[in-house]
Design a protein around this motif. Structure first.
Motif, mmCIF file in Angstrom:
data_model
loop_
_atom_site.group_PDB
_atom_site.id
_atom_site.type_symbol
_atom_site.label_atom_id
_atom_site.label_comp_id
_atom_site.label_asym_id
_atom_site.label_seq_id
_atom_site.Cartn_x
_atom_site.Cartn_y
_atom_site.Cartn_z
ATOM 1 N N PHE A 1 0.929 -1.207 0.009
ATOM 2 C CA PHE A 1 -0.048 0.006 -0.004
ATOM 3 C C PHE A 1 0.858 0.897 0.015
ATOM 4 N N ILE A 2 0.840 2.269 -0.935
ATOM 5 C CA ILE A 2 1.429 3.416 -0.905
ATOM 6 C C ILE A 2 0.756 4.703 -1.004
ATOM 7 N N VAL A 3 1.061 5.614 -0.695
ATOM 8 C CA VAL A 3 0.410 6.967 -0.914
ATOM 9 C C VAL A 3 1.392 7.893 -1.454
ATOM 10 N N TYR A 4 1.050 8.510 -2.656
ATOM 11 C CA TYR A 4 1.800 9.591 -3.250
ATOM 12 C C TYR A 4 0.950 10.761 -3.746
ATOM 13 N N VAL A 5 1.553 11.651 -3.968
ATOM 14 C CA VAL A 5 0.562 13.031 -3.938
ATOM 15 C C VAL A 5 1.296 13.840 -5.555
ATOM 16 N N THR A 6 0.487 14.708 -5.904
ATOM 17 C CA THR A 6 1.000 15.776 -6.740
ATOM 18 C C THR A 6 0.207 16.903 -6.667
#
Length: 375
Positions: free
Chosen positions: A160-165
């Motif tokens: 499970f990952i959480v990335y943003v932009t």
């Protein structure tokens, strides 16, 4: 008494006025791994490079065991950053994960990962502006089967990952500005089968629509729409977002009525849930039911909009469909050009809550004190 969260100012020198709906370099992403050996999710790891090291036989890439979410963070006038309805996304992620035999992710880990990814990239949250006209920080939680398997079965590892932009608007709508767009009905392709996984946010639900959306866009239609797969007579949703409509009123004294299609194949949008509540707060009636496409053809709706995290609330000015294999018909909505007043009022309230200029009566923004930049 707990200390106030540390503020994170916007990045100096960033050209916020040119912000697009795109991927930008960030400080990293949050990562968790579940293993069959422990039967639980391990501690968070912060990964600085935007890459993952995976076995070629991982089940996510080979068999499509991948689900994702989309939500946004906004900067308020007090300088603090807050996230819109993350607990709803946590619940929907687990609904999707169950559809492809993934382990459940505890809500507290989802919130921890989202908070950490936003906090460590908080300088990429656009400066505050009423109704979020400067954009937002788009948050992408992603869960997939990272373990390897040749047989058709869940592996012994999941990630499970959480990335943003930082992002601007998907269709050019921002804040209280919402240019109406044209939609085209896809009739030679079914997005989701009856009793299938249309209600789950599976990665595999989206790629098959790419070529159809590209062809429609080339023909002048930024948005594509799906009817039900069984009969092709009911409205399901747009390829990127939910379908919402406002019924025509016999006279101005009638209550406005928001119409929301019901189907097992429709993704349950967090933004749609918010809009339903806002409509009720306005005193509107809400109809949640199956919606015949014939109602669109007969011009029974004074306004139609696409609704979702990326799309926000995007008014639709026309819907074109094939009335024969060789010819098409266009249904104009409203004045056929501009966004209608009903959905503009909803959009103003929604983005007002997200940006902190309207009262958050339903406790939708999180955390209340703001994201803590000291983590």
């Amino acid at each position: 008494m707990s200390a106030a969260p540390k503020q994170i100012p916007p990045r100096a020198g960033f050209e916020w006025e040119k912000l697009a709906f795109d991927l930008y370099p960030t400080s990293g992403f949050a990562k968790y791994v579940w293993t069959a050996e422990t039967g639980e999710w391990g501690p968070v790891e912060w990964v600085k490079e935007p890459y993952l090291n995976l076995h070629v036989g991982n089940v996510g890439l080979n068999y499509g065991a991948s689900v994702f979410e989309g939500l946004k963070a906004f900067r308020h006038a007090d300088g603090h950053i807050r996230i819109f309805r993350p607990k709803d996304n946590a619940a929907r992620l687990n609904h999707s994960a169950d559809a492809v035999s993934m382990p459940a992710l505890p809500e507290e880990l989802f919130l921890e990962g989202v908070h950490l990814a936003v906090a460590r990239n908080g300088d990429l949250v656009p400066p505050h502006a009423p109704n979020a006209v400067n954009g937002s920080l788009y948050i992408r939680p992603l869960m997939f089967a990272s373990g390897a398997n040749l047989i058709l079965a869940p592996p012994s590892e999941f990630t499970f990952i959480v990335y943003v932009t930082p992002t601007g608007s998907l269709y050019g709508a921002a804040g209280t500005k919402a240019p109406a767009i044209d939609a085209f009905v896809i009739e030679k392709f079914d997005r989701a089968a009856p009793r299938g996984n249309g209600s789950a946010k599976l990665a595999g639900n989206y790629a098959p629509t790419f070529k159809h959306a590209a062809a429609a866009k080339k023909a002048g239609y930024p948005l594509t729409m799906h009817l039900d797969s069984a009969t092709r007579t009911y409205v399901d949703e747009f390829s990127t977002s939910n379908f919402l409509a406002i019924k025509k009123q016999a006279d101005a004294s009638q209550r406005k009525t928001l119409v929301v299609p019901e189907s097992e194949s429709i993704l349950k949008s967090v933004t749609t849930k918010a809009i339903i509540q806002i409509a009720k707060d306005f005193g509107w009636a809400v109809e949640r039911r199956r919606v015949l496409f014939q109602e669109v053809k007969d011009g029974l709706f004074e306004e139609v909009a696409a609704c979702g995290t990326a799309a926000a609330l995007t008014p639709v000015r026309s819907i074109t469909y094939h009335d024969s294999p060789e010819t098409t018909k266009k249904v104009s909505i409203g004045d056929g050009e501009n966004a209608g007043p009903g959905f503009l009022s909803i959009l103003t309230q929604l983005t007002g809550i997200q940006s902190g200029v309207q009262e958050d009566k339903h406790d939708w923004v999180w955390p209340k004190a703001g994201v803590d930049g000291s983590v």
